[in-house]
Design an enzyme around this catalytic site. Structure first.
Site, PDB file in Angstrom:
ATOM      1  N   SER A 244      -0.160   1.516  -0.887  1.00 15.93           N
ATOM      2  CA  SER A 244       0.758   0.476  -1.374  1.00 15.93           C
ATOM      3  C   SER A 244       0.139  -0.468  -2.265  1.00 15.93           C
ATOM      4  O   SER A 244      -0.922  -0.676  -2.482  1.00 15.93           O
ATOM      5  CB  SER A 244       1.352  -0.360  -0.139  1.00 15.93           C
ATOM      6  N   ASP A 245       1.107  -1.088  -3.208  1.00 15.17           N
ATOM      7  CA  ASP A 245       0.690  -2.279  -3.970  1.00 15.17           C
ATOM      8  C   ASP A 245       0.437  -3.315  -2.805  1.00 15.17           C
ATOM      9  O   ASP A 245       0.915  -3.218  -1.803  1.00 15.17           O
ATOM     10  CB  ASP A 245       1.555  -2.710  -5.015  1.00 15.17           C
ATOM     11  N   TRP A 246      -0.372  -4.518  -3.439  1.00 11.36           N
ATOM     12  CA  TRP A 246      -0.710  -5.421  -2.267  1.00 11.36           C
ATOM     13  C   TRP A 246       0.242  -6.373  -1.992  1.00 11.36           C
ATOM     14  O   TRP A 246       1.057  -6.951  -2.871  1.00 11.36           O
ATOM     15  CB  TRP A 246      -2.155  -5.990  -2.951  1.00 11.36           C
TER      16      TRP A 246
END
Length: 689
Positions: A244-246
């Site tokens: 995932s993006d953070w």
């Protein structure tokens, strides 16, 4: 990175034996990062990118450490004096895949020297609208061009046994609304416009993919089973893992079912929630097993691969990488106008260097792509270093129009440096939403999408004030994307797009201005004559529809002449194109064109090949880029640009049948120096049944 089939089979057999021996808790523990908040809040003073992060993976059973992660589209984002290359959009303007491969390799070397195993450096989101704040992190508006440049960066990075991440899947091209916007897109537009470049980097062996924050057709990308499972993993055969993006990229444990393998930076949902979901029957444990297999598969492949060299902290920000950054800056700068003023003479002239950015370190966005190099050469410093002993050089960096005009009128030539900084465009940092420590209200809302494509008014006033003196003027524009120039371009004798040019940008600029090399960059996007000619864009949108057309395909469809076309760029020399020829060899179309340097100076030309779809019986773009070659030619030298095309370059996606189809119509094949200056092959191409 490639792996022998025997090694592949060995790893798969090992995983067959290992995974059943792991507990559910042990397996889920691999599916998230760890300790980010502990360091971020208690040690790092709320500053992102000051250390390598645990980004999931690892297995004590086989003595395998977790993934060690950092960002890096323009260089490794760690505070160790890493090399800062020009931003990706600048490198896109070089159209040089060999150069991008070498840059990827250099990034990989520095990553390895700093103990990293995962580098998030391949941003290939398509530039649908030039107001997008993070346009500087990608390569341009065309899917084919994006794919070729991205694949080169992947292969270069992974040649050093560092896993590369391609991001952000998918349709991520509005910054301010990225956490909420829902992009509605047809299956055909998704397949033909917004996904081909991702498939290209997957085919190149990219180890990991990062999901985007936004929604696509009603589902957040980390929860979008159609993107992650149906297309990426099942149809494309992607063997790596998706992370995932953070911070705000995941909304529940159900993302695992959709195809997300790792939640970063912490197990907000891929921890106890996921364990509970499996035990309660909401999530099949086979989903966890698959994620663990994908993670360990990549870790074992890369950890066991033979290194091509040794690594040392002396590799970080080294002289060889600085030279590479300079080469990239030189090949990236695009000459947009030249009324016979460039190149400048090295002596005899009185030159004034003007503008608030003339002596400012201006490397681009201060978000996740930020880099802290050991030094940076500003435009003024680069010019001084090259010619200060030979010419009368004066400067004013206040940005004050009156002071600049007073200096300009006493000089023969004014070099005016204008453009944007990280305050004007870049990753949107809305205070605590992005977990960044900020220093004041202005800094808390830096970056993001642009509200206008024009230069800041202060820069326009500066240009007008200098022009009023009658002094010859070269305008150098800094920025990460398209900037409209209609209100002042007639006042300039020359215009050079210099981007955010990296740590050696000033050196490169000086060498181009004074003719040590000829400019060779070509625009990786179109610049509109009017912003109203662009697709609809709302940086605060809750929802938006993306269709088949943007950039040059939209201008072609609407018969609109842009201010500057896709692929455009001037040179100090002259390139002459012969008539392109087309030959069928088995099931491959071979296209050749002779190009001659008729000028008195060595230079590089980027030949571009487009396929025309004017005979199509369905709605299709008038033409699409399907090939490009960069040729370095000495004065009087002739070389042949050669392209190969297979059936896939001509096919379109049929939603009803869920397949790609090639219509039995004549296709035009065109070659030239820009999208508006093309010569057709004498014969059209009809593919045999």
């Amino acid at each position: 990175m490639t792996i022998a089939s025997a090694d592949h089979d060995t790893i798969e057999m090992e995983l067959d034996e290992l995974i059943p021996t792991l507990s559910l808790k042990e397996k889920v523990a691999m599916m998230s990062g760890k300790d980010f908040y502990k360091y971020y809040f208690s040690v790092d003073n709320r500053q992102f990118g000051v250390r390598a992060y645990n980004a999931g993976g690892g297995c004590e059973e086989i003595d395998l450490a977790p993934l060690s992660y950092a960002d890096g589209p323009r260089g490794v984002r760690l505070p160790n004096g890493t090399t800062c290359f020009p931003v990706s959009m600048a490198r896109g303007a070089s159209w040089d895949v060999d150069l991008e491969h070498r840059i990827g390799s250099a990034m990989g070397v520095e990553a390895r020297a700093l103990g990293l195993t995962l580098l998030s450096n391949v941003c290939i989101n398509l530039l649908r609208h030039p107001a997008w704040g993070r346009s500087q992190e990608t390569y341009g508006e065309d899917p084919y061009h994006l794919g070729e440049m991205g694949a080169a960066l992947v292969e270069g990075t992974q040649s050093q046994n560092v896993m590369a991440t391609a991001k952000h899947l998918a349709a991520n091209s509005i910054e301010n609304a990225r956490f909420k916007v829902d992009v509605t897109v047809s299956e055909r537009a998704l397949r033909e416009v917004y996904l081909p470049h991702f498939k290209r980097v997957v085919d190149a062996g990219c180890a990991t993919v990062m999901s985007a924050y936004n929604q696509v057709n009603g589902h957040y990308c980390a929860h979008n089973a159609h993107l992650l499972r149906d297309i990426l993993k099942d149809e494309w055969g992607f063997e790596g893992f998706v992370h995932s993006d953070w911070v705000k990229g995941v909304y529940g444990a159900d993302a695992a079912e959709a195809g997300l393998d790792i939640e970063n930076p912490e197990p907000t949902f891929f921890g106890e929630d996921l364990v509970h979901a499996v035990k309660s029957g909401e999530t099949n444990e086979a989903v966890v097993d698959e994620a663990v297999r994908r993670i360990l598969r990549m870790q074992l492949r890369f950890s066991r691969a033979a290194d091509p060299r040794s690594y040392s902290t002396s590799d970080v920000g080294c002289a060889a990488h600085a030279e590479l950054a300079q080469e990239a800056a030189e090949k990236s700068m695009v000459l947009l106008k030249n009324n016979d003023i460039l190149p400048l003479a090295r002596n005899g002239a009185r030159i004034a260097v003007l503008g608030r950015l003339a002596d400012k370190v201006n490397l681009g966005d201060h978000g996740s792509s930020n880099v802290t190099p050991p030094y940076a050469v500003t435009p003024l410093a680069g010019i001084k270093n090259l010619v200060d002993r030979h010419i009368a050089l004066q400067s004013d960096t206040s940005g004050d129009p009156i002071a600049a005009a007073a200096l300009a009128k006493n000089n023969d030539i004014a070099i005016v440096i204008v453009g944007y900084t990280y305050f004007d465009e870049g990753e949107f940092i809305p205070g605590d939403v992005a977990l960044e420590e900020v220093s004041g209200e202005e800094d808390a809302h830096r970056g993001g999408d642009r509200s206008s494509l024009r230069l800041p008014q202060a820069d326009v006033d500066l240009i007008r004030s200098v022009a009023a003196t009658g002094t010859k003027m070269v305008v150098c524009v800094m920025g990460g994307g398209a900037i409209t120039m209609d209100e002042w371009s007639d006042l300039a004798d020359a215009i050079l797009m210099i981007w955010y040019p990296g740590m050696e940008g000033g050196t490169a600029l000086a060498r181009i201005l004074f003719g040590d090399i000829s400019p060779s960059g070509k625009l990786p996007f179109s610049i509109p004559a009017y912003e109203s000619h662009l697709p609809y864009f709302d940086k605060h949108a809750d929802d938006i529809t993306y269709d088949m057309y943007h950039g040059y395909t939209l201008f072609d469809r609407e018969s609109i002449t842009p201010a500057l076309p896709f692929g455009f760029g001037l040179s100090y020399t002259q390139f002459i194109y012969g008539d392109p020829t087309l030959e069928m060899i088995d099931d491959i179309a071979l296209v050749r064109v002779k190009i001659t340097n008729r000028g008195a100076m060595a230079g590089a030309e980027v030949a571009q090949l487009y396929v025309g779809f004017g005979n199509s019986v369905i709605d299709r773009p008038k033409k699409l880029l399907k090939g490009f070659k960069r040729l370095e030619l000495e004065p009087g030298e002739t070389a042949v640009a050669e392209f190969t095309l297979d059936r896939s370059a001509f096919a379109h996606y049929v939603e009803r049948d869920k397949c790609w189809r090639l219509d039995p119509v004549p296709f035009e094949v065109l070659v030239g120096p820009a999208s508006n200056l093309l010569k057709p092959c004498q014969t059209m191409l009809i593919w045999p049944e």
